[in-house]
Motif scaffolding. Structure first.
Motif, PDB file in Angstrom:
ATOM      1  N   GLU A  17      49.271 -21.910  12.887  1.00  0.00           N
ATOM      2  CA  GLU A  17      49.787 -20.656  13.444  1.00  0.00           C
ATOM      3  C   GLU A  17      48.785 -19.527  13.289  1.00  0.00           C
ATOM      4  OE1 GLU A  17      53.659 -17.682  12.916  1.00  0.00           O
ATOM      5  OE2 GLU A  17      53.494 -19.528  11.752  1.00  0.00           O
ATOM      6  N   ARG A  85      48.246 -25.054  20.151  1.00  0.00           N
ATOM      7  CA  ARG A  85      49.610 -24.563  20.333  1.00  0.00           C
ATOM      8  C   ARG A  85      50.605 -25.721  20.374  1.00  0.00           C
ATOM      9  NH1 ARG A  85      47.278 -22.939  25.417  1.00  0.00           N
ATOM     10  NH2 ARG A  85      47.261 -20.799  24.648  1.00  0.00           N
ATOM     11  N   TRP A  88      51.087 -27.020  16.849  1.00  0.00           N
ATOM     12  CA  TRP A  88      51.939 -26.137  16.044  1.00  0.00           C
ATOM     13  C   TRP A  88      53.409 -26.313  16.427  1.00  0.00           C
ATOM     14  CZ3 TRP A  88      54.619 -21.522  17.671  1.00  0.00           C
ATOM     15  CH2 TRP A  88      55.262 -20.860  16.622  1.00  0.00           C
TER      16      TRP A  88
END
Length: 326
Positions: A17, A85, A88
């Motif tokens: 993140e 992304r 995550w």
């Protein structure tokens, strides 16, 4: 002078993140899916076998992949291995493309997508991105992946049904006139229903079987010849009646598929034949397709529906009901 770079030094894993920008699309997808009520994911719960991936996680990676114009299950699986992304959102899990595809064709996926649109609209209103004072609805026709020569027309089926009713009645009356079968009890004197047709077929079949037994039991050649000649007519009528019954069953199925429509494609029964805006054949030919309606406000898509009828005015009420319900 170069920055320190070595492949032999152990580096502790950091939270992915931290590597994402503050306005990354992954955060918006995460917040959207997390706002969906827990009850919407209950149908995906199973109590047998290996524990399943959480449906929130699966929905997040699919939506995020779609924002990157990635729709293939295999490509989504590949993104889980090299996209920060996606890593995550999946929190290190790497579901296979088969798992991804099974999830997005789940029978309750439609309701889950509806919940996404509801929560998305609520978030836009809270953020004052839309004023909720007006809804703009427009549609377009999309050609279906169906053979353009596999059309079935409602008017033709209605005409075929009328001819079948007339022929069935004529065959039944002829059987009574020839004293092949006794009269059966009927609900409607003008039309033979499918169960009544089956009853007539069974009666004729009994006559044929009885003549078969007489032929086998007889040793007299002229008598056997007479019985075979007598059996010929009921056998022809039995074949004709079976064909009529099958056609009647098919036409009933066709009418059920039609519903309120006037046509459908055999290779895609949900598609209706309609005129397309893009007439690449330049002959005005009707093609199997769908009418996709989208409701927008402030350049945001707030809802959509797919209709089988080509007229937009017939779809407005259904589109507005989406907002009345939510």
């Amino acid at each position: 002078m170069f920055k320190n770079y070595t492949m032999n030094q152990l580096i502790l894993p950091l939270d992915i993140e931290m590597k994402l920008q503050a306005n990354d699309i992954a955060f918006h997808v995460h917040n959207l899916v997390e706002s969906i009520p827990h009850e919407a994911f209950t149908p995906f719960l199973r109590n047998e076998g290996c524990p399943a991936y959480h449906p929130r996680m699966m929905l997040k990676i699919i939506l995020c992949a779609y924002t990157q114009s990635v729709f293939s299950g295999r490509k989504i699986e590949a993104l889980l291995k090299d996209s920060l992304r996606m890593m995550w959102l999946a929190q290190g899990y790497e579901p296979s493309y088969r798992t991804i595809n099974r999830f997005r064709v789940h029978k309750d996926m439609k309701e889950l997508l509806r919940q996404c649109f509801v929560q998305f609209r609520c978030q836009l209103i809270e953020a004052k991105q839309i004023d909720n004072e007006a809804i703009f609805i427009d549609g377009t026709k999309i050609e279906a992946n169906a053979n353009k020569f596999t059309f079935v027309w409602k008017k033709a089926i209605i005409r075929y049904q009328a001819n079948l009713i007339e022929k069935s009645q004529a065959v039944y009356d002829e059987l009574l006139t020839q004293s092949i079968i006794p009269a059966i009890q009927r609900e409607n004197e003008e039309e033979l229903t499918l169960p009544e047709l089956v009853q007539v077929i069974e009666a004729v079949d009994e006559v044929v079987k009885d003549l078969d037994q007489q032929i086998e039991a007889s040793t007299d050649v002229p008598e056997r010849k007479r019985l075979r000649h007598q059996r010929k007519y009921p056998k022809v009528m039995r074949k004709t009646l079976i064909d009529l019954a099958l056609r009647k069953q098919k036409y009933a199925k066709d009418m059920m598929i039609f519903g309120a429509r006037n046509s459908y494609a055999k290779t895609d029964q949900d598609a209706t034949f309609m005129r397309m805006k893009d007439d690449y054949m330049r002959n005005g030919q009707l093609k199997a397709g769908y009418n996709v309606q989208i409701a927008t406000e402030g350049q945001y898509a707030l809802a959509y529906q797919i209709f089988p009828n080509p007229t937009d005015t017939e779809n407005v009420k259904s589109m507005l009901n989406l907002f009345l319900v939510t």
